[in-house]
Design a protein around this motif. Structure first.
Motif, mmCIF file in Angstrom:
data_model
loop_
_atom_site.group_PDB
_atom_site.id
_atom_site.type_symbol
_atom_site.label_atom_id
_atom_site.label_comp_id
_atom_site.label_asym_id
_atom_site.label_seq_id
_atom_site.Cartn_x
_atom_site.Cartn_y
_atom_site.Cartn_z
ATOM 1 N N MET A 27 -0.960 -7.982 14.079
ATOM 2 C CA MET A 27 0.023 -7.603 13.883
ATOM 3 C C MET A 27 0.757 -6.538 14.034
ATOM 4 N N PHE A 28 0.239 -5.749 13.672
ATOM 5 C CA PHE A 28 0.996 -4.636 13.585
ATOM 6 C C PHE A 28 0.999 -4.197 15.061
ATOM 7 N N HIS A 29 0.450 -4.547 15.932
ATOM 8 C CA HIS A 29 1.112 -4.547 18.324
ATOM 9 C C HIS A 29 1.411 -5.786 17.819
ATOM 10 N N GLN A 30 2.022 -7.074 17.671
ATOM 11 C CA GLN A 30 2.714 -7.326 17.916
ATOM 12 C C GLN A 30 4.436 -7.789 17.714
ATOM 13 N N GLY A 36 3.576 1.971 21.148
ATOM 14 C CA GLY A 36 2.096 1.860 20.446
ATOM 15 C C GLY A 36 2.563 1.925 18.738
ATOM 16 N N MET A 37 4.418 1.710 18.542
ATOM 17 C CA MET A 37 5.000 2.352 17.118
ATOM 18 C C MET A 37 6.158 0.924 16.757
ATOM 19 N N ILE A 38 6.158 0.829 15.503
ATOM 20 C CA ILE A 38 7.108 0.383 15.694
ATOM 21 C C ILE A 38 8.691 0.493 14.685
ATOM 22 N N PRO A 41 14.015 -1.985 13.483
ATOM 23 C CA PRO A 41 14.096 -3.119 14.111
ATOM 24 C C PRO A 41 13.004 -4.110 13.980
ATOM 25 N N GLY A 42 11.643 -4.218 14.400
ATOM 26 C CA GLY A 42 10.629 -4.232 14.644
ATOM 27 C C GLY A 42 9.671 -5.102 13.207
ATOM 28 N N LEU A 43 10.492 -4.007 12.197
ATOM 29 C CA LEU A 43 9.820 -3.363 10.694
ATOM 30 C C LEU A 43 10.746 -4.822 10.483
ATOM 31 N N VAL A 44 11.574 -4.555 10.384
ATOM 32 C CA VAL A 44 12.729 -5.470 9.164
ATOM 33 C C VAL A 44 12.125 -7.324 10.129
ATOM 34 N N TYR A 83 0.505 3.600 13.656
ATOM 35 C CA TYR A 83 -0.905 2.723 12.827
ATOM 36 C C TYR A 83 -0.943 3.157 11.244
ATOM 37 N N SER A 84 -0.901 4.365 11.445
ATOM 38 C CA SER A 84 -1.201 5.216 9.547
ATOM 39 C C SER A 84 -0.085 4.449 8.922
ATOM 40 N N GLU A 85 1.033 5.147 9.710
ATOM 41 C CA GLU A 85 2.503 5.205 8.217
ATOM 42 C C GLU A 85 2.625 3.057 7.708
ATOM 43 N N PHE A 86 2.075 2.332 8.983
ATOM 44 C CA PHE A 86 2.561 1.052 8.832
ATOM 45 C C PHE A 86 1.027 0.582 7.198
ATOM 46 N N LEU A 87 -0.140 0.988 7.767
ATOM 47 C CA LEU A 87 -1.474 1.068 6.942
ATOM 48 C C LEU A 87 -0.783 1.322 5.294
ATOM 49 N N SER A 88 -0.055 2.460 5.216
ATOM 50 C CA SER A 88 0.534 2.820 4.171
ATOM 51 C C SER A 88 1.213 1.957 3.211
ATOM 52 N N LEU A 89 2.402 1.996 4.730
ATOM 53 C CA LEU A 89 3.387 0.605 4.133
ATOM 54 C C LEU A 89 2.696 -0.938 3.592
ATOM 55 N N LEU A 90 1.885 -1.333 3.719
ATOM 56 C CA LEU A 90 0.941 -1.871 3.434
ATOM 57 C C LEU A 90 0.566 -2.118 2.828
ATOM 58 N N GLY A 91 -0.147 -1.336 2.291
ATOM 59 C CA GLY A 91 -1.006 -0.566 0.469
ATOM 60 C C GLY A 91 0.229 -0.613 -0.448
#
Length: 111
Positions: A27-30, A36-38, A41-44, A83-91
């Protein structure tokens, strides 16, 4: 589809929880860019396409909510989340799902 790697080739079958973890990576890579960053607009797009029920359930489907979440997780303030920041958000999202299952109405980890 799952990426091809030595880990995946070595496994006869992927366990359900392993698939969940691999799905998070996919999902992150999509939604991430070539770097390799979101970006915002990608996060939305990611959140609305994958967590629309969560956003509606928390009455947080507006862009202001997502902007706040993005800014909170963009630790180095480069207007992108790694990716690390993304995992924090998913947490934070996972914490809210847990609270909602127990009757709470707070959203985004209560932080």
């Amino acid at each position: 589809t799952l990426p091809s790697s030595g880990f995946l080739k070595a496994k006869m079958s992927i366990l359900p929880r392993e698939k969940v973890m691999l799905d998070i990576v996919v999902m992150f890579h999509q939604y991430s860019g070539y770097d390799g960053m979101i970006d915002m607009p990608g996060l939305v797009n990611l959140m609305k396409e994958n967590f629309s029920n969560f956003l509606r359930g928390c009455e947080k489907s507006d862009t202001d909510y997502l902007c706040t979440a993005f800014e909170k997780k963009d630790e180095n303030k480069d207007k992108k989340i790694n990716y690390s920041e993304f995992l924090s958000l998913l947490g934070d999202v996972a914490i809210d799902y847990h609270k909602i299952m127990h009757g709470a109405v707070l959203c985004f980890g209560g932080n």
